[in-house]
Design a protein around this motif. Structure first.
Motif, mmCIF file in Angstrom:
data_model
loop_
_atom_site.group_PDB
_atom_site.id
_atom_site.type_symbol
_atom_site.label_atom_id
_atom_site.label_comp_id
_atom_site.label_asym_id
_atom_site.label_seq_id
_atom_site.Cartn_x
_atom_site.Cartn_y
_atom_site.Cartn_z
ATOM 1 N N GLU A 66 21.963 115.125 19.981
ATOM 2 C CA GLU A 66 21.942 116.322 20.835
ATOM 3 C C GLU A 66 23.289 116.597 21.489
ATOM 4 O OE1 GLU A 66 19.392 118.117 24.666
ATOM 5 O OE2 GLU A 66 18.814 116.203 23.715
ATOM 6 N N TYR A 67 23.994 115.536 21.906
ATOM 7 C CA TYR A 67 25.199 115.741 22.727
ATOM 8 C C TYR A 67 26.509 115.392 22.021
ATOM 9 C CZ TYR A 67 21.694 116.071 26.395
ATOM 10 O OH TYR A 67 20.611 116.452 27.146
ATOM 11 N N GLY A 68 26.428 114.794 20.842
ATOM 12 C CA GLY A 68 27.654 114.533 20.098
ATOM 13 C C GLY A 68 28.120 113.084 20.157
ATOM 14 N N LYS A 69 29.325 112.851 19.653
ATOM 15 C CA LYS A 69 29.844 111.496 19.496
ATOM 16 C C LYS A 69 30.168 110.802 20.812
ATOM 17 C CE LYS A 69 31.776 111.289 14.847
ATOM 18 N NZ LYS A 69 32.975 110.934 14.046
ATOM 19 N N VAL A 70 30.433 111.564 21.852
ATOM 20 C CA VAL A 70 30.741 110.961 23.157
ATOM 21 C C VAL A 70 29.960 111.705 24.237
ATOM 22 C CG1 VAL A 70 32.546 110.370 24.823
ATOM 23 C CG2 VAL A 70 33.074 110.355 22.370
ATOM 24 N N TYR A 71 29.184 110.983 25.012
ATOM 25 C CA TYR A 71 28.444 111.601 26.118
ATOM 26 C C TYR A 71 28.168 110.535 27.180
ATOM 27 C CZ TYR A 71 24.253 109.439 24.108
ATOM 28 O OH TYR A 71 23.338 108.544 23.635
ATOM 29 N N GLY A 72 27.701 110.981 28.332
ATOM 30 C CA GLY A 72 27.441 110.055 29.426
ATOM 31 C C GLY A 72 26.038 110.183 29.972
ATOM 32 N N TYR A 73 25.497 109.094 30.488
ATOM 33 C CA TYR A 73 24.227 109.143 31.200
ATOM 34 C C TYR A 73 24.292 108.161 32.364
ATOM 35 C CZ TYR A 73 22.486 104.741 29.119
ATOM 36 O OH TYR A 73 22.310 103.427 28.764
ATOM 37 N N LYS A 74 23.253 108.128 33.186
ATOM 38 C CA LYS A 74 23.248 107.310 34.395
ATOM 39 C C LYS A 74 22.122 106.283 34.352
ATOM 40 C CE LYS A 74 25.058 108.090 37.904
ATOM 41 N NZ LYS A 74 26.266 107.559 38.577
ATOM 42 N N ASN A 79 27.331 104.099 35.699
ATOM 43 C CA ASN A 79 27.751 105.143 34.770
ATOM 44 C C ASN A 79 27.905 104.549 33.375
ATOM 45 O OD1 ASN A 79 28.128 106.959 37.030
ATOM 46 N ND2 ASN A 79 30.010 105.836 37.456
ATOM 47 N N VAL A 80 27.287 105.186 32.382
ATOM 48 C CA VAL A 80 27.326 104.687 31.011
ATOM 49 C C VAL A 80 27.904 105.762 30.106
ATOM 50 C CG1 VAL A 80 26.015 103.686 29.103
ATOM 51 C CG2 VAL A 80 25.264 103.308 31.465
ATOM 52 N N LEU A 81 28.952 105.416 29.379
ATOM 53 C CA LEU A 81 29.553 106.311 28.395
ATOM 54 C C LEU A 81 29.154 105.814 27.016
ATOM 55 C CD1 LEU A 81 31.576 108.762 28.156
ATOM 56 C CD2 LEU A 81 33.303 107.043 27.595
ATOM 57 N N VAL A 82 28.521 106.656 26.223
ATOM 58 C CA VAL A 82 28.071 106.287 24.881
ATOM 59 C C VAL A 82 28.998 106.931 23.856
ATOM 60 C CG1 VAL A 82 26.169 106.385 23.219
ATOM 61 C CG2 VAL A 82 25.679 106.145 25.662
ATOM 62 N N THR A 83 29.371 106.137 22.850
ATOM 63 C CA THR A 83 30.244 106.682 21.817
ATOM 64 C C THR A 83 29.830 106.177 20.442
ATOM 65 O OG1 THR A 83 32.529 106.883 21.025
ATOM 66 C CG2 THR A 83 31.935 104.818 22.111
ATOM 67 N N SER A 84 29.965 107.031 19.461
ATOM 68 C CA SER A 84 29.822 106.624 18.062
ATOM 69 C C SER A 84 31.114 106.910 17.314
ATOM 70 C CB SER A 84 28.643 107.354 17.398
ATOM 71 O OG SER A 84 28.725 108.753 17.588
ATOM 72 N N ASP A 85 32.184 107.201 18.075
ATOM 73 C CA ASP A 85 33.509 107.411 17.505
ATOM 74 C C ASP A 85 34.124 106.045 17.197
ATOM 75 O OD1 ASP A 85 36.604 107.543 18.046
ATOM 76 O OD2 ASP A 85 36.018 109.571 17.445
ATOM 77 N N LEU A 86 34.424 105.800 15.937
ATOM 78 C CA LEU A 86 34.867 104.475 15.517
ATOM 79 C C LEU A 86 36.202 104.078 16.132
ATOM 80 C CD1 LEU A 86 33.022 102.815 13.847
ATOM 81 C CD2 LEU A 86 34.411 103.261 11.838
ATOM 82 N N ASP A 87 37.090 105.050 16.343
ATOM 83 C CA ASP A 87 38.371 104.723 16.971
ATOM 84 C C ASP A 87 38.169 104.261 18.410
ATOM 85 O OD1 ASP A 87 39.814 105.348 14.692
ATOM 86 O OD2 ASP A 87 40.116 107.444 15.263
ATOM 87 N N MET A 88 37.259 104.924 19.135
ATOM 88 C CA MET A 88 36.981 104.511 20.504
ATOM 89 C C MET A 88 36.306 103.142 20.544
ATOM 90 S SD MET A 88 35.757 107.953 22.563
ATOM 91 C CE MET A 88 35.581 107.016 24.084
ATOM 92 N N ILE A 89 35.379 102.895 19.620
ATOM 93 C CA ILE A 89 34.696 101.603 19.577
ATOM 94 C C ILE A 89 35.701 100.488 19.316
ATOM 95 C CG2 ILE A 89 33.024 100.219 18.272
ATOM 96 C CD1 ILE A 89 31.438 102.827 17.824
ATOM 97 N N THR A 90 36.616 100.721 18.385
ATOM 98 C CA THR A 90 37.653 99.729 18.084
ATOM 99 C C THR A 90 38.534 99.483 19.309
ATOM 100 O OG1 THR A 90 37.684 100.432 15.770
ATOM 101 C CG2 THR A 90 39.575 99.165 16.554
ATOM 102 N N GLU A 91 38.854 100.544 20.022
ATOM 103 C CA GLU A 91 39.710 100.422 21.205
ATOM 104 C C GLU A 91 39.030 99.572 22.278
ATOM 105 O OE1 GLU A 91 43.414 101.390 22.952
ATOM 106 O OE2 GLU A 91 42.674 102.024 20.997
ATOM 107 N N VAL A 92 37.736 99.836 22.513
ATOM 108 C CA VAL A 92 37.009 99.143 23.581
ATOM 109 C C VAL A 92 36.726 97.687 23.217
ATOM 110 C CG1 VAL A 92 34.789 99.026 24.792
ATOM 111 C CG2 VAL A 92 35.976 101.216 24.566
ATOM 112 N N PHE A 93 36.218 97.460 22.011
ATOM 113 C CA PHE A 93 35.731 96.132 21.647
ATOM 114 C C PHE A 93 36.821 95.208 21.114
ATOM 115 C CE2 PHE A 93 31.952 98.628 21.914
ATOM 116 C CZ PHE A 93 30.950 97.758 22.274
ATOM 117 N N VAL A 94 37.944 95.783 20.670
ATOM 118 C CA VAL A 94 38.977 94.957 20.052
ATOM 119 C C VAL A 94 40.328 95.122 20.752
ATOM 120 C CG1 VAL A 94 40.172 94.366 17.914
ATOM 121 C CG2 VAL A 94 37.785 95.124 17.827
ATOM 122 N N LYS A 95 40.914 96.306 20.658
ATOM 123 C CA LYS A 95 42.289 96.491 21.103
ATOM 124 C C LYS A 95 42.459 96.353 22.610
ATOM 125 C CE LYS A 95 43.612 99.452 17.203
ATOM 126 N NZ LYS A 95 44.122 100.806 16.806
#
Length: 513
Positions: A66-74, A79-95
């Protein structure tokens, strides 16, 4: 009279201030220009993500559509930011791991800096690095080879009982068998239990209750809705000797603590054994009394002490027992379901097992050579990622990821299902159950595309053990039986809050001719 007027005015002012604060909190993502579901006052979206029969990962994926690759909820004030963008996931979990080294805290968190009993899963910073470094050798190839006979013995006993009870071809719930098998294995590996207790283990119902407890409860809602309330409620419960909501759970935790302390006394009397018998021995080999520092800035480059306290050994035994039980049991349940629905895949697995496993015992090397069965297990976990709720990290200092400013304490969560069913990553046949995709040399699967066991430095430390258990159990089962579908059931009912579990896994088995 004047006092009453002043009191009412003060109460009204305070109530209005609280109301304005809640409104301000609920509009956090809107102020940042990040889309997402509307947030309720106080609760945020916590009630929507804690529905027992719509597990959190499913709701997260629904919102992604419904809201796309990056969205937020509470989650209350979180505060929770949800992402399915692979570059962002790599940045958060690895880099940017040094900025995102902590997991999300549970609603009733521990004091992770000062509590002497913090486990590997919940730990963070220097303590996590120390615990991880000491736990990793327990899952080395040499360690797995040593414990393989225990795993195989429990698997053979499970398959024997399965055949005696259901070999006539009637439908039955396979998930109960896998729960018995994994708990039996982990009790023997963690608690030093000498003999198999499959279908005679008093712990099974209690452990299942731990994972099947509902988080859609007022206590949890209050804990996330009021800043600092979760830790305070946990401390109050501890002072009142209410460590968990269920006294049966307390008994299991005390059993583990008593087992560890008994082993410590045994070592004081007789010395350490020449060969470690189980995980308790492996951890006690590194036990010592020492001053440790768990606070301060974290860096993957910093050096840490190479020792555990006895309290930490107890904490590791608890989390290994719980995590080792649930994840592998669910993996076996899902894989068996997929085999029952794909008879051609099952036949190919049986042919591989017959060719590779030529002795009555299945060796560690045999498991490594079961490449197609391994592909089946992986493809199943692409469809049913085990702990999608845990694929999240807490931001420990303000930073920027993918153009988004991430404030300290914000939780960043990957939508595992969105990644696992992304056609750009997996191809147009993404919705097909196709184990062959894991064997195609021209389509190697990047590690970050497969999030079932997490990603980055906090990748599940027990992944190798879970895979070994699953392949040994499946190999012995498929040696003896064909796994068939129950035609009366067309899909699994998924449930749970802590993990996503099938309510039942109805299958049939027939002895192979």
């Amino acid at each position: 009279m004047a006092f009453l007027v002043y009191f009412l005015a003060a109460a009204a002012t305070a109530a209005f201030a609280v109301y304005r604060y809640l409104v301000w909190q609920s509009q956090y993502w809107r102020r940042k220009g990040v889309p997402g579901p509307a947030s309720r006052l106080f609760y945020g979206n916590v009630r929507e993500i804690n529905q027992f029969y719509e597990p959190m990962p499913m709701k997260i994926h629904e919102w992604t559509k419904e809201y796309g690759k990056v969205y937020g909820y509470k989650e209350g004030v979180r505060n929770v930011l949800v992402t399915s963008d692979l570059d962002m996931i790599t940045e958060v979990f690895v880099k940017q791991f040094d900025n995102f080294y902590a997991r999300r805290a549970p609603p009733l968190p521990q004091d992770l800096d000062n509590n002497p009993k913090v486990n590997l899963f919940e730990s963070r910073g220097a303590r996590w690095k120390r615990l991880r470094g000491l736990a990793s050798p327990s899952f080395s190839i040499n360690s797995l080879k040593k414990i393989r006979p225990i795993v195989e013995d429990s698997a053979i006993r499970m398959v024997d009982v399965m055949g005696k009870r259901h070999g006539a071809g009637e439908s039955f719930d396979a998930s109960r068998f896998f729960s018995e098998f994994t708990l039996d294995t982990i009790c023997r590996l963690v608690l030093g239990q000498k003999e198999s207790t499959i279908f005679d283990n008093p712990r099974i119902d209690v452990v299942q209750k731990i994972f099947l407890q509902s988080m859609d409860r007022p206590l949890f809602h209050f804990a996330v809705g009021v800043p600092g309330a979760g830790l305070s409620l946990r401390n109050i419960g501890k002072k009142l000797n209410m460590h968990t909501p269920n006294p049966d759970q307390n008994r299991i935790f005390m059993e583990i603590e008593n087992a560890v302390r008994a082993r410590v006394k045994e070592r004081e009397t007789s010395g350490a054994p020449d060969a470690s018998a189980d995980f308790i021995d492996l951890f006690l080999d590194s036990a010592a009394e020492f001053e440790y520092q768990n606070r301060g800035d974290f860096s993957t480059q910093a050096s840490v002490a190479k020792a555990l306290t006895v309290d930490e050994v107890i904490a590791q035994a608890v989390v290994f027992l719980l995590a080792g039980y649930d994840t592998t049991s669910n993996a076996l349940s899902y894989t068996t379901w997929m085999l029952s629905r794909n008879p051609e895949v099952m036949k190919r697995c049986q042919e591989e097992i017959d060719e590779v496993c030529t002795d009555s015992s299945i060796s560690y090397e045999d498991c490594q050579n079961l490449r197609y069965l391994d592909a089946v297990c992986r493809e199943t976990l692409r469809f049913f990622p085990l702990a999608a709720r845990a694929v999240a990290r807490t931001c420990m200092k303000d930073t920027t990821v993918g153009g988004y400013e991430i404030d300290k304490d914000t939780i960043v969560m990957a939508d595992t299902f969105a990644v696992h069913f992304n056609k750009d990553l997996w191809g147009e046949d993404v919705d097909e159950f196709k184990p062959e995709r894991w064997l195609e040399s021209d389509r190697r699967v990047a590690a970050i595309n497969f999030l079932t066991f997490g990603a980055g430095p906090r990748l599940c430390v027990g992944m190798r053990l879970a895979t070994l258990e699953e392949k040994i159990a499946l190999a012995h089962m498929l040696r003896k039986f064909d796994v068939l579908a129950d035609e009366q059931v067309s899909k699994l009912t998924l449930m749970g809050n802590l993990t996503t579990t099938p309510e039942r896994v109805p299958i049939k088995i027939n002895p192979r001719i």
